[in-house]
Design a protein around this motif. Structure first.
Motif, PDB file in Angstrom:
ATOM      1  N   THR A  77       0.866  -1.168   0.000  1.00  0.00           N
ATOM      2  CA  THR A  77       0.000   0.000   0.000  1.00  0.00           C
ATOM      3  C   THR A  77       0.902   1.216   0.000  1.00  0.00           C
ATOM      4  N   CYS A  78       0.776   2.041  -1.022  1.00  0.00           N
ATOM      5  CA  CYS A  78       1.649   3.202  -1.191  1.00  0.00           C
ATOM      6  C   CYS A  78       0.875   4.491  -0.933  1.00  0.00           C
ATOM      7  N   THR A  79       1.556   5.460  -0.326  1.00  0.00           N
ATOM      8  CA  THR A  79       0.973   6.756  -0.010  1.00  0.00           C
ATOM      9  C   THR A  79       1.871   7.848  -0.581  1.00  0.00           C
ATOM     10  N   VAL A  80       1.273   8.787  -1.310  1.00  0.00           N
ATOM     11  CA  VAL A  80       2.022   9.883  -1.931  1.00  0.00           C
ATOM     12  C   VAL A  80       2.503  10.841  -0.841  1.00  0.00           C
ATOM     13  N   PHE A  87      -2.700   4.059  -2.896  1.00  0.00           N
ATOM     14  CA  PHE A  87      -2.996   3.098  -3.960  1.00  0.00           C
ATOM     15  C   PHE A  87      -2.211   1.811  -3.742  1.00  0.00           C
ATOM     16  N   PRO A  88      -2.727   0.686  -4.257  1.00  0.00           N
ATOM     17  CA  PRO A  88      -1.996  -0.581  -4.149  1.00  0.00           C
ATOM     18  C   PRO A  88      -0.966  -0.698  -5.273  1.00  0.00           C
ATOM     19  N   LYS A  89       0.114  -1.407  -5.002  1.00  0.00           N
ATOM     20  CA  LYS A  89       1.154  -1.608  -6.012  1.00  0.00           C
ATOM     21  C   LYS A  89       1.851  -2.932  -5.739  1.00  0.00           C
ATOM     22  N   MET A  90       2.182  -3.654  -6.801  1.00  0.00           N
ATOM     23  CA  MET A  90       2.944  -4.900  -6.687  1.00  0.00           C
ATOM     24  C   MET A  90       4.425  -4.542  -6.752  1.00  0.00           C
ATOM     25  N   LEU A  91       5.167  -4.858  -5.694  1.00  0.00           N
ATOM     26  CA  LEU A  91       6.587  -4.536  -5.632  1.00  0.00           C
ATOM     27  C   LEU A  91       7.417  -5.803  -5.493  1.00  0.00           C
ATOM     28  N   TYR A  92       8.655  -5.736  -5.979  1.00  0.00           N
ATOM     29  CA  TYR A  92       9.577  -6.856  -5.798  1.00  0.00           C
ATOM     30  C   TYR A  92      10.027  -6.922  -4.345  1.00  0.00           C
ATOM     31  N   CYS A  93      10.206  -8.131  -3.848  1.00  0.00           N
ATOM     32  CA  CYS A  93      10.719  -8.319  -2.498  1.00  0.00           C
ATOM     33  C   CYS A  93      12.125  -7.740  -2.435  1.00  0.00           C
ATOM     34  N   ASN A  94      12.367  -6.879  -1.456  1.00  0.00           N
ATOM     35  CA  ASN A  94      13.645  -6.187  -1.388  1.00  0.00           C
ATOM     36  C   ASN A  94      13.915  -5.809   0.062  1.00  0.00           C
ATOM     37  N   TRP A  95      14.478  -6.727   0.832  1.00  0.00           N
ATOM     38  CA  TRP A  95      14.807  -6.453   2.215  1.00  0.00           C
ATOM     39  C   TRP A  95      16.077  -7.193   2.572  1.00  0.00           C
ATOM     40  N   THR A  96      16.688  -6.801   3.654  1.00  0.00           N
ATOM     41  CA  THR A  96      17.935  -7.440   4.067  1.00  0.00           C
ATOM     42  C   THR A  96      17.828  -7.910   5.504  1.00  0.00           C
ATOM     43  N   GLY A  97      18.476  -9.043   5.773  1.00  0.00           N
ATOM     44  CA  GLY A  97      18.515  -9.579   7.127  1.00  0.00           C
ATOM     45  C   GLY A  97      19.804  -9.225   7.849  1.00  0.00           C
ATOM     46  N   GLY A  98      20.671  -8.430   7.210  1.00  0.00           N
ATOM     47  CA  GLY A  98      21.912  -7.989   7.839  1.00  0.00           C
ATOM     48  C   GLY A  98      23.137  -8.804   7.458  1.00  0.00           C
ATOM     49  N   TYR A  99      23.023  -9.688   6.492  1.00  0.00           N
ATOM     50  CA  TYR A  99      24.158 -10.502   6.074  1.00  0.00           C
ATOM     51  C   TYR A  99      24.994  -9.742   5.048  1.00  0.00           C
ATOM     52  N   LYS A 100      26.330  -9.780   5.230  1.00  0.00           N
ATOM     53  CA  LYS A 100      27.238  -9.098   4.307  1.00  0.00           C
ATOM     54  C   LYS A 100      27.795 -10.091   3.306  1.00  0.00           C
ATOM     55  N   TRP A 101      27.791  -9.698   2.042  1.00  0.00           N
ATOM     56  CA  TRP A 101      28.342 -10.545   0.985  1.00  0.00           C
ATOM     57  C   TRP A 101      29.834 -10.744   1.191  1.00  0.00           C
ATOM     58  N   SER A 102      30.552  -9.685   1.579  1.00  0.00           N
ATOM     59  CA  SER A 102      32.010  -9.779   1.747  1.00  0.00           C
ATOM     60  C   SER A 102      32.372 -10.750   2.869  1.00  0.00           C
ATOM     61  N   THR A 103      31.588 -10.761   3.946  1.00  0.00           N
ATOM     62  CA  THR A 103      31.843 -11.694   5.045  1.00  0.00           C
ATOM     63  C   THR A 103      31.588 -13.130   4.602  1.00  0.00           C
ATOM     64  N   ALA A 104      30.494 -13.352   3.884  1.00  0.00           N
ATOM     65  CA  ALA A 104      30.190 -14.704   3.394  1.00  0.00           C
ATOM     66  C   ALA A 104      31.279 -15.197   2.455  1.00  0.00           C
ATOM     67  N   LEU A 105      31.784 -14.330   1.570  1.00  0.00           N
ATOM     68  CA  LEU A 105      32.840 -14.726   0.640  1.00  0.00           C
ATOM     69  C   LEU A 105      34.145 -15.007   1.374  1.00  0.00           C
ATOM     70  N   ALA A 106      34.490 -14.159   2.356  1.00  0.00           N
ATOM     71  CA  ALA A 106      35.722 -14.385   3.124  1.00  0.00           C
ATOM     72  C   ALA A 106      35.654 -15.693   3.905  1.00  0.00           C
ATOM     73  N   LEU A 107      34.509 -15.989   4.501  1.00  0.00           N
ATOM     74  CA  LEU A 107      34.348 -17.258   5.212  1.00  0.00           C
ATOM     75  C   LEU A 107      34.408 -18.441   4.260  1.00  0.00           C
ATOM     76  N   SER A 108      33.866 -18.277   3.066  1.00  0.00           N
ATOM     77  CA  SER A 108      33.888 -19.360   2.088  1.00  0.00           C
ATOM     78  C   SER A 108      35.315 -19.674   1.645  1.00  0.00           C
ATOM     79  N   ILE A 109      36.120 -18.630   1.468  1.00  0.00           N
ATOM     80  CA  ILE A 109      37.506 -18.838   1.030  1.00  0.00           C
ATOM     81  C   ILE A 109      38.359 -19.426   2.148  1.00  0.00           C
TER      82      ILE A 109
END
Length: 190
Positions: free
Chosen positions: A100-103, A115-137
């Protein structure tokens, strides 16, 4: 006794009439204006609202200039929508949710301001890509990358198979590096 309407709290007193929020005025809507072109609308302040013109004279009737477009056609910076944190941002095809969007108050447009609008899911849980990559390596053979992302089953599998004898570790470095493997809660990286 006269009761003061609730919209009066949103209306600044003795400001410029052309700068009033849309809740403080009533405008003659011209739906025959050309989309995307500048248009002029004749407006009148609502009861109990006081505003002035450029010469500091109180007025009731005035004109505003705006672009001819409906509220749902505005740029995304001109309205605020509700967020959803229970949909998967990393999925194929990308998931959408009903918002539900408000001007915003200072924006003028045609039609409903909510008005109603269909939006893409776009949220973060706080995970960093750089940390995940460093741990993977560094510790990917022990499943640290998968544990960090909340994928504990895969983490246990990597831990007890020594990273799939190194093959699973190399594949995960590649998959996390390109962003294919993300957090288990379906959120986006920071």
């Amino acid at each position: 006794s006269t009761e003061i309407p609730s919209y009066v709290t949103k209306c600044p007193s003795n400001g410029l009439c052309s700068r009033l929020p849309p809740d403080c005025m009533t405008c003659n809507t011209n739906y025959s204006c050309v989309y995307g072109k500048p248009a002029t609308f004749d407006c009148k302040v609502k009861p109990h609202v006081h505003c002035v013109d450029q010469n500091n004279h109180e007025q009731e009737n005035f004109t505003i200039n705006m672009t001819c477009q409906f509220c749902w056609q505005l740029a995304t910076t001109d309205y605020v929508c509700t967020n959803s944190t229970n949909c998967m941002t990393v999925s194929c095809p990308r998931q959408r949710y009903n918002a539900t969007c408000t001007v915003r108050d200072h924006i003028h447009c045609l039609g409903n301001r909510v008005f109603p609008k269909m939006l893409y899911c776009n949220w973060t849980g706080g995970y960093k890509w750089s940390t995940a990559l460093a741990l993977s390596i560094t510790l990917g053979g022990f499943g640290a990358d998968r544990f960090y992302l909340g994928q504990w089953r895969e983490g246990l599998g990597k831990l007890f198979s020594f990273g799939g004898l190194g093959i699973w570790t190399l594949i995960d470095v590649l998959l996390i590096g390109v962003g294919y493997v993300g957090p288990a809660d379906g959120s986006l990286y920071i």
